[in-house]
Design a protein around this motif. Structure first.
Motif, PDB file in Angstrom:
ATOM      1  N   GLN A   2       4.397  -6.637   5.100  1.00  0.00           N
ATOM      2  CA  GLN A   2       4.347  -8.088   5.248  1.00  0.00           C
ATOM      3  C   GLN A   2       5.776  -8.619   5.391  1.00  0.00           C
ATOM      4  O   GLN A   2       6.659  -8.235   4.633  1.00  0.00           O
ATOM      5  N   VAL A  40       5.983 -18.545   7.184  1.00  0.00           N
ATOM      6  CA  VAL A  40       4.803 -17.889   7.730  1.00  0.00           C
ATOM      7  C   VAL A  40       4.917 -16.425   7.344  1.00  0.00           C
ATOM      8  O   VAL A  40       5.949 -15.790   7.586  1.00  0.00           O
ATOM      9  N   SER A  41       3.863 -15.886   6.742  1.00  0.00           N
ATOM     10  CA  SER A  41       3.888 -14.485   6.299  1.00  0.00           C
ATOM     11  C   SER A  41       2.805 -13.682   6.995  1.00  0.00           C
ATOM     12  O   SER A  41       1.710 -14.175   7.223  1.00  0.00           O
ATOM     13  N   GLY A  42       3.151 -12.454   7.307  1.00  0.00           N
ATOM     14  CA  GLY A  42       2.173 -11.565   7.923  1.00  0.00           C
ATOM     15  C   GLY A  42       2.849 -10.315   8.438  1.00  0.00           C
ATOM     16  O   GLY A  42       4.066 -10.147   8.321  1.00  0.00           O
ATOM     17  N   HIS A  45       3.754  -8.202  14.901  1.00  0.00           N
ATOM     18  CA  HIS A  45       2.867  -7.794  15.983  1.00  0.00           C
ATOM     19  C   HIS A  45       3.440  -6.527  16.617  1.00  0.00           C
ATOM     20  O   HIS A  45       4.644  -6.450  16.890  1.00  0.00           O
ATOM     21  N   VAL A  51       6.458 -11.625  13.674  1.00  0.00           N
ATOM     22  CA  VAL A  51       5.350 -12.223  12.932  1.00  0.00           C
ATOM     23  C   VAL A  51       4.838 -13.419  13.728  1.00  0.00           C
ATOM     24  O   VAL A  51       3.646 -13.607  13.913  1.00  0.00           O
ATOM     25  N   GLN A  99      -0.930 -19.413  13.600  1.00  0.00           N
ATOM     26  CA  GLN A  99      -1.368 -18.045  13.348  1.00  0.00           C
ATOM     27  C   GLN A  99      -0.169 -17.131  13.427  1.00  0.00           C
ATOM     28  O   GLN A  99       0.517 -17.124  14.443  1.00  0.00           O
ATOM     29  N   PRO A 100       0.116 -16.377  12.397  1.00  0.00           N
ATOM     30  CA  PRO A 100      -0.521 -16.414  11.085  1.00  0.00           C
ATOM     31  C   PRO A 100      -0.288 -17.759  10.401  1.00  0.00           C
ATOM     32  O   PRO A 100       0.629 -18.505  10.763  1.00  0.00           O
ATOM     33  N   PRO A 101      -1.108 -18.062   9.397  1.00  0.00           N
ATOM     34  CA  PRO A 101      -1.008 -19.369   8.745  1.00  0.00           C
ATOM     35  C   PRO A 101       0.250 -19.502   7.872  1.00  0.00           C
ATOM     36  O   PRO A 101       0.879 -18.513   7.498  1.00  0.00           O
ATOM     37  N   SER A 103       2.532 -19.914   4.700  1.00  0.00           N
ATOM     38  CA  SER A 103       2.451 -19.388   3.336  1.00  0.00           C
ATOM     39  C   SER A 103       3.159 -20.308   2.343  1.00  0.00           C
ATOM     40  O   SER A 103       2.858 -20.285   1.154  1.00  0.00           O
TER      41      SER A 103
END
Length: 120
Positions: A2, A40-42, A45, A51, A99-101, A103
């Protein structure tokens, strides 16, 4: 893995506020320089390695800044009482389709040392 990507912006705005302390100064129209940061966390890609594309994010924040910068916050549709908490919520709601949402959303005023964070 992440990752958390952050982007900041600032805006200058005026407001009034009904309070039980510092009554007179709060009721008069006064202004601040506000700083805001969104996170934004994720995962990154696999094709782009990102992210979220920061260019896309900067465009969204520029549009949001236009709604706040050099405005009387009391009159901004959807904001409500112009508190730091409501500014965090306003920013989060304005960017809820990312997207991603989101955080986290932070809003602060360096001049007086006040700040607020909304963890999503």
């Amino acid at each position: 893995m992440q990752f958390t990507v952050r982007q900041r912006f600032f805006f200058d705005a005026a407001h009034t506020l009904e309070r039980e302390i510092e009554v007179e100064g709060s009721r008069r129209i006064h202004g601040h320089t506000y700083y805001a940061e969104i996170a934004v966390s994720g995962p990154r890609h696999p094709d782009s390695g990102m992210v979220i594309d920061l260019g896309h994010l900067r465009l969204r924040l520029a549009a949001l800044r236009e709604r706040l910068d050099h405005h009387l916050l009391d009159e901004v549709p959807g904001l409500g009482t112009p508190t730091l908490e409501n500014l965090c919520l306003f920013i989060a709601r304005s960017l809820q389709d990312l997207q991603p949402p989101l955080s986290q959303v932070r809003v602060w005023r360096d001049s007086v040392g006040d700040g607020c964070a909304l963890d999503l």
